[in-house]
Design a protein around this motif. Structure first.
Motif, PDB file in Angstrom:
ATOM      1  N   ASP A  99     -55.796  39.247  23.759  1.00  0.00           N
ATOM      2  CA  ASP A  99     -54.788  39.166  24.810  1.00  0.00           C
ATOM      3  C   ASP A  99     -54.368  40.546  25.303  1.00  0.00           C
ATOM      4  O   ASP A  99     -54.214  40.770  26.490  1.00  0.00           O
ATOM      5  N   THR A 131     -57.390  32.141  24.300  1.00  0.00           N
ATOM      6  CA  THR A 131     -57.475  33.359  23.478  1.00  0.00           C
ATOM      7  C   THR A 131     -58.246  33.093  22.185  1.00  0.00           C
ATOM      8  O   THR A 131     -59.089  33.894  21.768  1.00  0.00           O
ATOM      9  N   VAL A 149     -55.890  35.579  29.541  1.00  0.00           N
ATOM     10  CA  VAL A 149     -56.954  34.853  28.838  1.00  0.00           C
ATOM     11  C   VAL A 149     -56.440  33.430  28.615  1.00  0.00           C
ATOM     12  O   VAL A 149     -55.446  33.235  27.932  1.00  0.00           O
ATOM     13  N   ASP A 150     -57.078  32.456  29.235  1.00  0.00           N
ATOM     14  CA  ASP A 150     -56.732  31.090  28.852  1.00  0.00           C
ATOM     15  C   ASP A 150     -57.798  30.648  27.860  1.00  0.00           C
ATOM     16  O   ASP A 150     -58.960  30.424  28.219  1.00  0.00           O
ATOM     17  N   GLU A 167     -47.417  36.484  30.447  1.00  0.00           N
ATOM     18  CA  GLU A 167     -47.754  36.390  29.032  1.00  0.00           C
ATOM     19  C   GLU A 167     -46.512  36.420  28.163  1.00  0.00           C
ATOM     20  O   GLU A 167     -46.501  35.929  27.064  1.00  0.00           O
ATOM     21  N   ASP A 216     -52.737  34.144  33.750  1.00  0.00           N
ATOM     22  CA  ASP A 216     -53.058  33.855  32.356  1.00  0.00           C
ATOM     23  C   ASP A 216     -54.249  34.762  32.053  1.00  0.00           C
ATOM     24  O   ASP A 216     -55.390  34.439  32.367  1.00  0.00           O
TER      25      ASP A 216
HETATM   26 MG    MG Z   1     -53.232  33.168  27.666  1.00  0.00          MG
END
Ligand code: MG
Ligand code: VTB
Ligand code: MG
Length: 322
Positions: free
Chosen positions: A35, A94, A91-92, A59, A89
């Motif tokens: 992240d 993680t 990283v969707d 985040e 987002d």
């Molecule tokens: Mg995320």
């Protein structure tokens, strides 16, 4: 000039950078590192964009992370640049990246200031579909009814329908019911932005996404479905009394179902880059000091969808690649 026309392609640089750096953390088992890499890259890339951006989905919401928190200003805030709501987002999925699994994406959306609602619950019940089913299903209807209507609208039988569901204990009953009614199921361990969007991708093999997942992820999916002509319906799902009270205090109707148009503004732009391989985006590949990324970027005003494969020479990057 439409604000989105100017910055649509800039947004893809943001998700590309986040995808590249987070993919360097692939399989190391370190969710924080995944992240953090993505958040730092996104923030850095935003500095190059002529926009007055305010993060409305970020985040820092759940865990008060130091970067890309709600209310944070992003972009270079140059004179006369447009004022926009920014939803991210980085990283969707993680965990998917940390454990080297498919379906992780990096996501950014933007629209005119003030057009993304603040919904004070983390989880929502969601139902997403592609263009052929938009306007036909109802989150409050019994599942059996929705499956029947969907199959009829697609001209197939229920046992040819494919429904995507997050594999969680809370969905035990939902999963049992879908099986009982005869539809196919694709269980995913994480990443329901991509799952909701996949229902509307022409080449996709899934018809319906349903279940309880993150509210921010529902809004980000709406940003893409708006251009794709699909639909998402979300109903806040408070998990404790505190969340329930917060909803009621802010005048929320606990039974309200939000539709795509209430979740994002009329002129919305959306960009996503694959981090690991998924239904409609390939993950980042490294080849001879080059990173190859696969992204989609779209804007609702023109309904243009661009699929962009980019070759990044890692020797000549401005983003730090450690
Ligand atoms: Mg995320
Ligand atoms: C959801 C889903 C996300 O995490 O938020 C999920 O929307 C968390 O669900 O796409 P749990 O709390 O049950 O784990 C994702 O799958 C990834 O952020
Ligand atoms: Mg997420």
């Amino acid at each position: 000039m439409d604000f989105e026309r100017e910055i649509t392609l800039e947004l893809v640089r943001v998700t590309e950078a986040a995808a590249i750096v987070s993919s360097l953390q692939l399989g190391r088992g370190d969710v924080i590192a995944v992240d953090k890499a993505a958040v730092d890259a996104m923030r850095g890339m935003f500095d190059y964009i002529d926009v007055k951006g305010t993060v409305v989905i970020g985040e820092g919401e759940k865990d008060k992370a130091p970067m890309l928190y709600i209310g944070e200003k992003v972009g270079n805030w140059s004179k006369d640049s447009p004022e926009l709501d920014i939803a991210v987002d980085p990283v969707d999925g993680t965990k998917l990246v940390a454990y080297g699994l498919p379906n992780a994406i990096s996501v950014v959306a933007a629209c005119e200031k003030g057009h993304i609602p603040f919904i004070p619950t983390y989880y929502s019940m969601k139902l997403a579909v592609g263009p052929e089913l938009a306007g036909k299903l109802d989150l409050n209807s019994p599942l059996r009814e929705n499956l029947k209507v969907a199959a009829a609208a697609l001209g197939i039988s229920v046992n040819e329908l494919t429904v995507v569901v997050l594999n969680r204990e809370r969905h035990r009953r939902l999963i049992d019911d879908i099986r009982k009614f005869g539809a196919r199921i694709k269980l995913i361990s994480d990443g329901d932005i991509a799952a909701a969007i996949a229902t509307a991708m022409p080449e996709s093999s899934v018809d319906i996404y349903v279940g309880i997942g993150g509210t921010p992820e529902g809004i980000l999916a709406a940003a893409a479905l708006k251009t794709l002509g699909g639909e998402i319906q979300i109903k806040p799902h408070p998990v404790n009394d505190e969340e329930k009270e917060k909803l009621q205090q802010t005048g929320f109707d606990l039974e309200k179902v939000y539709f795509t148009d209430e979740l994002v503004g009329e002129n919305t732009i959306f960009a996503a880059t694959g981090i690991t391989n998924g239904e409609f985006l390939s993950g980042v590949k490294f080849h001879r000091r080059k990173a190859i990324t696969d992204s989609i970027v779209m804007r609702s005003r023109s309904r243009t969808i661009r699929h962009i494969v980019a070759y990044h020479d890692l020797e000549h990057k401005t983003i730090p690649l450690k």
